[in-house]
Design a protein around this motif. Structure first.
Motif, mmCIF file in Angstrom:
data_model
loop_
_atom_site.group_PDB
_atom_site.id
_atom_site.type_symbol
_atom_site.label_atom_id
_atom_site.label_comp_id
_atom_site.label_asym_id
_atom_site.label_seq_id
_atom_site.Cartn_x
_atom_site.Cartn_y
_atom_site.Cartn_z
ATOM 1 N N MET A 1 0.959 -1.212 0.063
ATOM 2 C CA MET A 1 -0.033 -0.143 0.148
ATOM 3 C C MET A 1 0.879 1.066 0.014
ATOM 4 O O MET A 1 1.688 1.438 0.925
ATOM 5 C CB MET A 1 -0.933 -0.061 1.291
ATOM 6 C CG MET A 1 -1.669 1.444 1.588
ATOM 7 S SD MET A 1 -2.769 1.406 -0.137
ATOM 8 C CE MET A 1 -3.530 3.022 0.329
ATOM 9 N N ASP A 3 1.540 4.877 0.919
ATOM 10 C CA ASP A 3 1.005 5.900 1.601
ATOM 11 C C ASP A 3 1.781 7.077 1.769
ATOM 12 O O ASP A 3 1.711 7.878 3.007
ATOM 13 C CB ASP A 3 0.419 5.406 3.336
ATOM 14 C CG ASP A 3 1.879 4.764 3.831
ATOM 15 O OD1 ASP A 3 3.071 4.984 3.025
ATOM 16 O OD2 ASP A 3 1.733 4.089 4.963
ATOM 17 N N ASP A 4 2.826 7.339 0.893
ATOM 18 C CA ASP A 4 3.537 8.677 1.051
ATOM 19 C C ASP A 4 2.778 9.718 0.458
ATOM 20 O O ASP A 4 1.735 9.554 -0.296
ATOM 21 C CB ASP A 4 4.847 8.573 0.218
ATOM 22 C CG ASP A 4 4.664 8.131 -1.241
ATOM 23 O OD1 ASP A 4 4.661 9.145 -1.961
ATOM 24 O OD2 ASP A 4 4.470 6.979 -1.580
ATOM 25 N N LEU A 8 -0.578 10.097 -2.500
ATOM 26 C CA LEU A 8 -1.658 10.629 -2.033
ATOM 27 C C LEU A 8 -2.362 11.637 -2.383
ATOM 28 O O LEU A 8 -3.635 11.880 -2.997
ATOM 29 C CB LEU A 8 -1.783 10.281 -0.149
ATOM 30 C CG LEU A 8 -1.506 9.153 0.355
ATOM 31 C CD1 LEU A 8 -1.573 9.206 1.708
ATOM 32 C CD2 LEU A 8 -2.408 8.234 -0.294
ATOM 33 N N ASP A 38 6.270 15.381 3.912
ATOM 34 C CA ASP A 38 6.242 14.053 4.375
ATOM 35 C C ASP A 38 7.619 14.031 4.807
ATOM 36 O O ASP A 38 8.116 12.966 5.892
ATOM 37 C CB ASP A 38 6.315 13.281 2.873
ATOM 38 C CG ASP A 38 6.128 11.775 3.320
ATOM 39 O OD1 ASP A 38 7.111 11.122 4.304
ATOM 40 O OD2 ASP A 38 5.417 11.136 2.714
ATOM 41 N N LEU A 128 -9.965 7.760 -0.322
ATOM 42 C CA LEU A 128 -9.087 8.804 0.114
ATOM 43 C C LEU A 128 -9.820 10.129 0.326
ATOM 44 O O LEU A 128 -9.705 10.795 1.108
ATOM 45 C CB LEU A 128 -7.889 8.943 -0.675
ATOM 46 C CG LEU A 128 -6.783 10.021 -0.358
ATOM 47 C CD1 LEU A 128 -6.218 9.669 0.942
ATOM 48 C CD2 LEU A 128 -5.822 9.877 -1.392
ATOM 49 N N ASP A 149 -3.592 13.266 7.246
ATOM 50 C CA ASP A 149 -4.949 13.929 6.434
ATOM 51 C C ASP A 149 -5.193 15.480 6.634
ATOM 52 O O ASP A 149 -5.597 16.063 5.897
ATOM 53 C CB ASP A 149 -5.961 12.989 7.457
ATOM 54 C CG ASP A 149 -6.217 11.596 6.956
ATOM 55 O OD1 ASP A 149 -5.432 11.162 6.273
ATOM 56 O OD2 ASP A 149 -7.011 11.093 7.412
#
Length: 212
Positions: A1, A3-4, A8, A38, A128, A149
């Motif tokens: 998966m 998720d960086d 996204l 990030d 998302l 988020d």
């Protein structure tokens, strides 16, 4: 998966009808900003007197983040790092998502053409979108929103991604968006400022000012 944050952010900015991001030039800047957030959240980037600093010598293992990390090693401002090599970063993000099987990419037929990109599983960006919409419309404190988020919501609002934050939402939830953006100051004050200034950065970039 995957998720960086850059990947996204790309999925949030993707417009299936346009066969690509809602606006390629704006998305390039959003992805650069997402990568900086990030890396800062991983403790790899900080700042000293407004100059971005790098911590640690080991690569992250993510080609997109490692490219931005290498750019930061020369010692620049956050704003400079948002603007520089942004076209490269967009291509790298699309390639990474394609390798993960989340995108199908069609290369342009001419040197001046544009890539056509479609999402292979629409449930992924839909989930998302639902997650970020819940963060925007929620009535709980912003401190309870996952940091990723909150950052994505702040970026989507700053970038004018209307599929995520409509103009009406931007007015109605202005204080909540501001609070999400303010959480970036804990990573680096200059990073928060760079995200708040994204609308002006985008205008300047579209006018031909800035790196490639």
């Amino acid at each position: 998966m995957i998720d960086d944050l850059p990947c996204l952010m790309y999925l949030l900015a993707h417009d299936e009808a346009a066969e690509g991001p809602y606006d390629r030039s704006r998305t390039q800047l959003l992805l650069r900003a997402a990568a900086l957030v990030d890396l800062a959240s991983r403790g790899r980037l900080g700042e000293d007197g407004g100059t971005v600093t790098v911590s640690g010598a080991q690569p992250t293992g993510d080609p997109v983040l490692d490219g931005v990390l290498a750019d930061a090693a020369a010692g620049h401002s956050w704003r400079h790092l948002v603007r520089t090599h942004r076209k490269r970063t967009l291509t790298e993000v699309e390639d990474r998502l394609a390798r993960a099987g989340l995108l199908a990419v069609r290369e342009p037929r001419t040197p001046f053409g544009t890539r056509r990109v479609s999402v292979t599983d629409r449930a992924v960006p839909a989930a998302l979108h639902a997650r970020i919409t819940a963060a925007l419309h929620g009535d709980g404190p912003v401190t309870e929103i996952p940091a990723a988020d909150a950052a994505l919501l702040a970026l989507a609002a700053a970038g004018g991604v209307r599929s995520v934050v409509s103009r009406r939402d931007e007015k109605t939830y202005r204080s909540r968006i501001d609070a999400c953006t303010a959480t970036l100051a804990a990573l680096a004050p200059g990073l928060e400022k760079a995200v708040r200034n994204l609308p002006m950065t985008m205008i300047a970039a579209q006018g031909g000012m800035g790196g490639s």
